[in-house]
Design a protein around this motif. Structure first.
Motif, PDB file in Angstrom:
ATOM      1  N   ARG A   1       0.839  -1.212   0.000  1.00  0.00           N
ATOM      2  CA  ARG A   1       0.000   0.000   0.000  1.00  0.00           C
ATOM      3  C   ARG A   1       0.871   1.258   0.000  1.00  0.00           C
ATOM      4  N   ILE A   2       1.947   1.232   0.774  1.00  0.00           N
ATOM      5  CA  ILE A   2       2.840   2.401   0.817  1.00  0.00           C
ATOM      6  C   ILE A   2       3.493   2.617  -0.551  1.00  0.00           C
ATOM      7  N   LYS A   3       3.927   1.546  -1.169  1.00  0.00           N
ATOM      8  CA  LYS A   3       4.580   1.692  -2.487  1.00  0.00           C
ATOM      9  C   LYS A   3       3.623   2.317  -3.492  1.00  0.00           C
ATOM     10  N   GLN A   4       2.373   1.850  -3.471  1.00  0.00           N
ATOM     11  CA  GLN A   4       1.357   2.378  -4.389  1.00  0.00           C
ATOM     12  C   GLN A   4       1.128   3.869  -4.130  1.00  0.00           C
ATOM     13  N   LEU A   5       0.986   4.224  -2.855  1.00  0.00           N
ATOM     14  CA  LEU A   5       0.707   5.632  -2.504  1.00  0.00           C
ATOM     15  C   LEU A   5       1.900   6.554  -2.798  1.00  0.00           C
ATOM     16  N   LEU A   6       3.109   6.040  -2.625  1.00  0.00           N
ATOM     17  CA  LEU A   6       4.283   6.876  -2.951  1.00  0.00           C
ATOM     18  C   LEU A   6       4.201   7.304  -4.417  1.00  0.00           C
ATOM     19  N   LYS A   7       3.784   6.361  -5.276  1.00  0.00           N
ATOM     20  CA  LYS A   7       3.657   6.688  -6.715  1.00  0.00           C
ATOM     21  C   LYS A   7       2.515   7.664  -6.935  1.00  0.00           C
ATOM     22  N   GLU A   8       1.341   7.322  -6.392  1.00  0.00           N
ATOM     23  CA  GLU A   8       0.151   8.163  -6.622  1.00  0.00           C
ATOM     24  C   GLU A   8       0.362   9.591  -6.141  1.00  0.00           C
ATOM     25  N   LYS A   9       1.070   9.753  -5.040  1.00  0.00           N
ATOM     26  CA  LYS A   9       1.193  11.091  -4.426  1.00  0.00           C
ATOM     27  C   LYS A   9       2.493  11.792  -4.811  1.00  0.00           C
ATOM     28  N   ASP A  10       3.213  11.236  -5.764  1.00  0.00           N
ATOM     29  CA  ASP A  10       4.492  11.827  -6.195  1.00  0.00           C
ATOM     30  C   ASP A  10       5.394  12.079  -4.976  1.00  0.00           C
ATOM     31  N   ALA A  11       5.543  11.035  -4.167  1.00  0.00           N
ATOM     32  CA  ALA A  11       6.270  11.185  -2.896  1.00  0.00           C
ATOM     33  C   ALA A  11       7.507  10.290  -2.875  1.00  0.00           C
ATOM     34  N   CYS A  12       8.423  10.646  -2.019  1.00  0.00           N
ATOM     35  CA  CYS A  12       9.672   9.900  -1.903  1.00  0.00           C
ATOM     36  C   CYS A  12       9.987   9.708  -0.414  1.00  0.00           C
ATOM     37  N   LEU A  13      10.439   8.515  -0.068  1.00  0.00           N
ATOM     38  CA  LEU A  13      10.724   8.204   1.341  1.00  0.00           C
ATOM     39  C   LEU A  13      12.219   8.390   1.634  1.00  0.00           C
ATOM     40  N   VAL A  14      12.501   9.262   2.614  1.00  0.00           N
ATOM     41  CA  VAL A  14      13.890   9.544   3.006  1.00  0.00           C
ATOM     42  C   VAL A  14      14.024   9.094   4.464  1.00  0.00           C
ATOM     43  N   ALA A  15      14.881   8.113   4.704  1.00  0.00           N
ATOM     44  CA  ALA A  15      14.923   7.514   6.054  1.00  0.00           C
ATOM     45  C   ALA A  15      16.325   7.593   6.653  1.00  0.00           C
ATOM     46  N   HIS A  16      16.368   7.773   7.965  1.00  0.00           N
ATOM     47  CA  HIS A  16      17.662   7.765   8.670  1.00  0.00           C
ATOM     48  C   HIS A  16      18.031   6.325   9.018  1.00  0.00           C
ATOM     49  N   TYR A  17      19.345   6.101   9.163  1.00  0.00           N
ATOM     50  CA  TYR A  17      19.851   4.769   9.530  1.00  0.00           C
ATOM     51  C   TYR A  17      19.296   4.262  10.853  1.00  0.00           C
ATOM     52  N   TYR A  18      18.782   5.134  11.705  1.00  0.00           N
ATOM     53  CA  TYR A  18      18.293   4.708  13.015  1.00  0.00           C
ATOM     54  C   TYR A  18      16.825   4.281  12.980  1.00  0.00           C
ATOM     55  N   THR A  19      16.171   4.397  11.821  1.00  0.00           N
ATOM     56  CA  THR A  19      14.780   3.923  11.763  1.00  0.00           C
ATOM     57  C   THR A  19      14.788   2.411  11.548  1.00  0.00           C
ATOM     58  N   GLU A  20      13.652   1.781  11.806  1.00  0.00           N
ATOM     59  CA  GLU A  20      13.691   0.323  11.763  1.00  0.00           C
ATOM     60  C   GLU A  20      13.967  -0.184  10.346  1.00  0.00           C
ATOM     61  N   GLY A  21      14.575  -1.378  10.291  1.00  0.00           N
ATOM     62  CA  GLY A  21      15.056  -1.939   9.031  1.00  0.00           C
ATOM     63  C   GLY A  21      14.008  -1.963   7.930  1.00  0.00           C
ATOM     64  N   ILE A  22      12.765  -2.219   8.305  1.00  0.00           N
ATOM     65  CA  ILE A  22      11.726  -2.336   7.277  1.00  0.00           C
ATOM     66  C   ILE A  22      11.522  -1.007   6.546  1.00  0.00           C
ATOM     67  N   LEU A  23      11.681   0.111   7.257  1.00  0.00           N
ATOM     68  CA  LEU A  23      11.547   1.420   6.597  1.00  0.00           C
ATOM     69  C   LEU A  23      12.766   1.692   5.714  1.00  0.00           C
ATOM     70  N   GLN A  24      13.929   1.264   6.182  1.00  0.00           N
ATOM     71  CA  GLN A  24      15.128   1.434   5.364  1.00  0.00           C
ATOM     72  C   GLN A  24      14.987   0.612   4.076  1.00  0.00           C
ATOM     73  N   GLU A  25      14.457  -0.601   4.232  1.00  0.00           N
ATOM     74  CA  GLU A  25      14.254  -1.466   3.064  1.00  0.00           C
ATOM     75  C   GLU A  25      13.284  -0.810   2.076  1.00  0.00           C
ATOM     76  N   LEU A  26      12.193  -0.263   2.620  1.00  0.00           N
ATOM     77  CA  LEU A  26      11.188   0.396   1.758  1.00  0.00           C
ATOM     78  C   LEU A  26      11.790   1.591   1.016  1.00  0.00           C
ATOM     79  N   ALA A  27      12.581   2.394   1.742  1.00  0.00           N
ATOM     80  CA  ALA A  27      13.197   3.564   1.100  1.00  0.00           C
ATOM     81  C   ALA A  27      14.115   3.095  -0.034  1.00  0.00           C
ATOM     82  N   ASP A  28      14.901   2.061   0.225  1.00  0.00           N
ATOM     83  CA  ASP A  28      15.800   1.538  -0.815  1.00  0.00           C
ATOM     84  C   ASP A  28      15.009   1.010  -2.009  1.00  0.00           C
TER      85      ASP A  28
END
Ligand code: 13P
Ligand code: SF4
Length: 350
Positions: free
Chosen positions: A37-64
């Protein structure tokens, strides 16, 4: 002295943060559903995920996986400012969202939660800080990125830990005296390395302040081959026993380049996710904090970074909640010292 249980706890922590990196309270199916759902919404909303190394691995994976960025606070600022997306989702703490807004006022900046702050930012209120600067007008004001927009607006320079030494050296060469805020441990390290004349604000990071030299030396007795990697927000006694000291990116690089197979890491343990990718086959152990009987306020994981998760990233994207606003006046004033840091950093790389 550490016992067997401590050691196996450390290995388990390392394995969770480095490899499984899944939220402990979700099933694999739930995680997959959130991610889709997040991947779909990032596209629909012209958005980009920028994450710090201290956020949980799953968010880092999503940003990558979605063309975003996982990095230290300097690179987050640079990446967000240069990216063409109209919305940035900044997974980290509030000063990172504010920095993104100051550098890209035309973009919509959303955070998973605006409640994610930082003890350094809290410990440096603008009125007191401004009075401190007014009392020492012959000093150049250098503030760490971990501050509010208002504190940045009062500064001549903003620095992050990856560029603090170079900026201080540059100012020392010009014979400048500086006010340094807010992190006293990073300030002492910079002062000791560069000899710059410094008036220091009395602030600290509640995560790094917990690391103890004694605990690290005990762990080194169990693993004498391990190199010690330290973020300079840690106390001087911990910095002194480090094999490498640096920003989050710099200590990940040290894990790659040092010949050691094992590392004791004095920074937020969520960094293990990227360290393991950067240096596969090596082993990372969390540096001991207050000891078995101590009341640990952070236990090597920033409580504010930990507020970022799949649910609130999804919520921010679906509902546009937790948007960062900074007044035009503050943007104008805070942009100058921030841009100065980015320009200085670019000049070092040319
Ligand atoms: P970095 O600038 O190294 O990413 O550090 C930010 C931070 O908050 C460390 O605690
Ligand atoms: Fe602030 Fe420390 Fe958390 Fe970094 S780890 S955001 S310096 S409280």
């Amino acid at each position: 002295m550490l016992n067997k249980q401590d050691i196996s706890d450390r290995i388990l922590v390392q394995e969770h943060f480095a490899k499984e990196h899944l939220p402990l309270d979700m099933t694999a199916d739930q995680v997959a559903d959130y991610k889709a759902r997040i991947k779909q919404l990032l596209k629909e909303k012209d958005a980009c995920l920028v994450a710090h190394y201290y956020t949980e691995g799953i968010l880092q994976e999503l940003a990558d996986e979605t063309g975003g960025c996982v990095s230290d606070s300097l690179e987050m600022a640079r990446f967000g400012a240069n990216h063409e997306a109209s919305t940035l989702i900044v997974a980290g703490v509030r000063f990172m969202g504010e920095t993104a807004k100051i550098l890209s006022p035309e973009k919509r900046i959303l955070m998973p939660t605006l409640e994610a702050t930082c003890s350094l930012d809290i410990g440096c209120p603008i009125d007191e800080f401004s009075a401190f600067c007014d009392a020492h007008p012959d000093h150049e004001v250098v503030v760490y990125a971990n501050t509010s927009a208002a504190v940045k607006a009062r500064a001549d320079w903003v620095v992050t830990s990856s560029i603090a030494l170079q900026v201080a050296e540059h100012l020392a060469e010009q014979g400048k005296k500086i006010i340094w805020a807010p992190d006293k441990h990073l300030g002492s390290y910079v002062q000791q390395q560069t000899g710059v004349e410094m008036l220091m604000w009395d602030g600290a990071c509640i995560v790094h302040e917990e690391f103890k030299a004694k605990g690290i030396l005990d762990l080194k007795q169990v693993y004498p081959d391990a190199a010690v990697l330290v973020h300079p927000e840690s106390p001087a006694s911990v910095v002194e026993i480090a094999d490498a000291v640096g920003s989050t990116t710099q200590i990940i690089k040290a894990a790659q380049t040092l010949p050691n197979k094992r590392f004791i890491v004095a920074t937020d343990r969520a960094i293990f996710y990227k360290m393991q990718q950067a240096a596969p086959g090596k082993e990372f152990l969390e540096a001991p904090t207050g000891g078995n009987s101590a009341t640990c306020r952070s236990c090597a994981h920033c409580p504010w970074m930990a507020m970022n998760g799949l649910e609130n990233v999804l919520n921010a994207l679906e509902n546009g909640t937790d948007e960062i606003f900074v007044s035009d006046q503050l943007i104008d004033q805070a942009r100058r010292p921030l841009q100065r840091m980015l320009d200085f950093s670019a000049s070092l790389n040319n």
